[in-house]
Write a protein that holds these residues in place. Structure first.
Motif, PDB file in Angstrom:
ATOM      1  N   GLY A  18     -52.014 -63.907  12.525  1.00  0.00           N
ATOM      2  CA  GLY A  18     -51.887 -63.421  11.159  1.00  0.00           C
ATOM      3  C   GLY A  18     -53.025 -63.792  10.234  1.00  0.00           C
ATOM      4  N   PHE A  20     -55.625 -62.394   8.701  1.00  0.00           N
ATOM      5  CA  PHE A  20     -56.162 -61.064   8.442  1.00  0.00           C
ATOM      6  C   PHE A  20     -57.547 -61.097   7.784  1.00  0.00           C
ATOM      7  N   TYR A  48     -53.298 -52.343  12.388  1.00  0.00           N
ATOM      8  CA  TYR A  48     -52.148 -51.785  11.661  1.00  0.00           C
ATOM      9  C   TYR A  48     -50.841 -52.315  12.236  1.00  0.00           C
ATOM     10  N   ARG A  51     -49.998 -55.706  11.038  1.00  0.00           N
ATOM     11  CA  ARG A  51     -49.547 -55.701   9.647  1.00  0.00           C
ATOM     12  C   ARG A  51     -48.216 -54.952   9.482  1.00  0.00           C
ATOM     13  N   ASN A  52     -47.601 -54.628  10.615  1.00  0.00           N
ATOM     14  CA  ASN A  52     -46.318 -53.916  10.640  1.00  0.00           C
ATOM     15  C   ASN A  52     -46.380 -52.536  10.000  1.00  0.00           C
ATOM     16  N   ASP A  53     -47.557 -51.917  10.040  1.00  0.00           N
ATOM     17  CA  ASP A  53     -47.703 -50.549   9.552  1.00  0.00           C
ATOM     18  C   ASP A  53     -47.783 -49.639  10.780  1.00  0.00           C
TER      19      ASP A  53
END
Length: 86
Positions: A18, A20, A48, A51-53
């Motif tokens: 994590g 980023f 992505y 980042r849970n996108d």
């Protein structure tokens, strides 16, 4: 050439934990060095995902597969990101 392989590994590790800020620095350098690389485009999709996108990840993978329909690694990423979305 080895530096780019290491940078890719650092990018993936940064996503995993994590971090980023670090992952952005890595992917920026990779994109500048290899702007048309399928691998780098796949790595962006992985960003992505981290980042849970998952919607953007899937869009990214679709884009890669339109360019390289036989890219098995991207197919695997796409399937896993779609599975997580459901």
């Amino acid at each position: 050439m080895e530096i780019w392989i290491i940078l890719e590994q650092v990018y993936i590790a940064a996503l995993t934990v994590g971090n980023f800020d670090l992952s952005e620095k890595c992917i920026t350098k990779l994109v500048l060095q290899f702007p048309n690389s399928i691998t780098v485009k796949r790595l962006i999709g992985m960003g992505y995902e981290a980042r849970n996108d998952f919607e953007k990840a899937n869009e990214s993978y679709i884009s890669v597969l339109e360019e390289a329909p036989g890219d098995i690694m991207t197919m695997k990423r796409q399937v896993s990101s779609i599975y997580i979305c459901v």
